[in-house]
Design a protein around this motif. Structure first.
Motif, PDB file in Angstrom:
ATOM      1  N   LEU A   8     -10.838  -3.260   2.139  1.00 53.75           N
ATOM      2  CA  LEU A   8     -11.537  -2.014   2.414  1.00 53.75           C
ATOM      3  C   LEU A   8     -12.915  -2.041   1.769  1.00 53.75           C
ATOM      4  N   HIS A  11     -16.013   2.074  -1.158  1.00 54.55           N
ATOM      5  CA  HIS A  11     -15.931   3.539  -1.215  1.00 54.55           C
ATOM      6  C   HIS A  11     -14.645   4.094  -0.590  1.00 54.55           C
ATOM      7  N   ARG A  12     -13.740   3.219  -0.138  1.00 62.11           N
ATOM      8  CA  ARG A  12     -12.474   3.632   0.466  1.00 62.11           C
ATOM      9  C   ARG A  12     -11.321   3.086  -0.374  1.00 62.11           C
ATOM     10  N   SER A  13     -10.180   3.774  -0.324  1.00 60.94           N
ATOM     11  CA  SER A  13      -9.027   3.351  -1.102  1.00 60.94           C
ATOM     12  C   SER A  13      -7.756   3.884  -0.454  1.00 60.94           C
ATOM     13  N   TRP A  14      -6.641   3.170  -0.653  1.00 60.91           N
ATOM     14  CA  TRP A  14      -5.356   3.651  -0.163  1.00 60.91           C
ATOM     15  C   TRP A  14      -4.761   4.580  -1.216  1.00 60.91           C
ATOM     16  N   THR A  39      -6.927  -0.547   7.773  1.00 60.79           N
ATOM     17  CA  THR A  39      -8.262  -0.918   7.332  1.00 60.79           C
ATOM     18  C   THR A  39      -9.331  -0.544   8.344  1.00 60.79           C
ATOM     19  N   ASP A  42     -12.186   5.319  10.431  1.00 64.72           N
ATOM     20  CA  ASP A  42     -11.782   6.517   9.707  1.00 64.72           C
ATOM     21  C   ASP A  42     -10.736   7.277  10.511  1.00 64.72           C
ATOM     22  N   HIS A  76      -3.073   5.516   5.453  1.00 64.76           N
ATOM     23  CA  HIS A  76      -4.468   5.570   5.888  1.00 64.76           C
ATOM     24  C   HIS A  76      -5.387   5.632   4.666  1.00 64.76           C
ATOM     25  N   PRO A  77      -6.532   4.950   4.722  1.00 66.83           N
ATOM     26  CA  PRO A  77      -7.443   4.982   3.572  1.00 66.83           C
ATOM     27  C   PRO A  77      -8.149   6.328   3.454  1.00 66.83           C
ATOM     28  N   VAL A  78      -8.544   6.652   2.230  1.00 66.61           N
ATOM     29  CA  VAL A  78      -9.298   7.875   1.940  1.00 66.61           C
ATOM     30  C   VAL A  78     -10.520   7.485   1.113  1.00 66.61           C
ATOM     31  N   ASP A  79     -11.414   8.438   0.906  1.00 66.00           N
ATOM     32  CA  ASP A  79     -12.547   8.174   0.023  1.00 66.00           C
ATOM     33  C   ASP A  79     -12.029   7.857  -1.371  1.00 66.00           C
ATOM     34  N   ARG A  83      -8.975   9.620  -4.117  1.00 60.75           N
ATOM     35  CA  ARG A  83      -7.709   8.902  -4.159  1.00 60.75           C
ATOM     36  C   ARG A  83      -6.686   9.541  -5.103  1.00 60.75           C
TER      37      ARG A  83
END
Length: 134
Positions: A8, A11-14, A39, A42, A76-79, A83
């Motif tokens: 990722l 700036h993104r994280s699970w 991955t 958005d 899904h990844p988030v900012d 997190r």
């Protein structure tokens, strides 16, 4: 997750880990055929998704491969800045709801089990909602 293993952008994280889901589902993890950490693009407000894959033939021989039947879970990844807060909400609310959804699916009648189903958890302004999409 170490930076060298990340798939990722920084700036993104699970918001959840495999351990979080294993702890929540316990013995039901044997029914999960795929646990994915997305991955791609958005997902908007979607933070967690679950899908029931029914035993439907997927080839001309009309056979059903047993490894395909079961539950798929997508994180899904988030900012990255959100997190920790998202993880707390998912662990407190979404994971118990996921466990309940899987419990109900396993006990469901044949009609339900022969139909594909998707369930999504959405987080918007700190408020978690969930519903079946299919």
């Amino acid at each position: 997750m170490p930076a060298r293993n990340r798939r990722l952008p920084r700036h993104r994280s699970w918001p959840l880990t495999t351990t979080d889901i294993n702890e929540c589902l316990g013995s039901y993890m044997t029914r999960v055929t795929d646990l994915g950490f997305l991955t791609g693009h958005d997902s908007g407000t979607i933070v967690l998704g679950a899908e029931w894959v029914p035993p439907t033939p997927r080839n001309y021989g009309r056979g059903v491969h047993p490894d395909l039947v079961g539950f798929r879970i997508d994180v899904h990844p988030v900012d990255a800045t959100e997190r920790a807060a998202t993880r707390a909400v998912l662990r407190a609310q979404a994971l118990p709801q996921l466990h309940e959804w899987i419990t109900q699916a396993i006990a469901a009648d044949e009609t339900w089990q022969l139909t594909p189903h998707q369930h999504y958890w959405r987080l918007s302004n700190g408020h978690l909602t969930h519903r079946d999409e299919a």
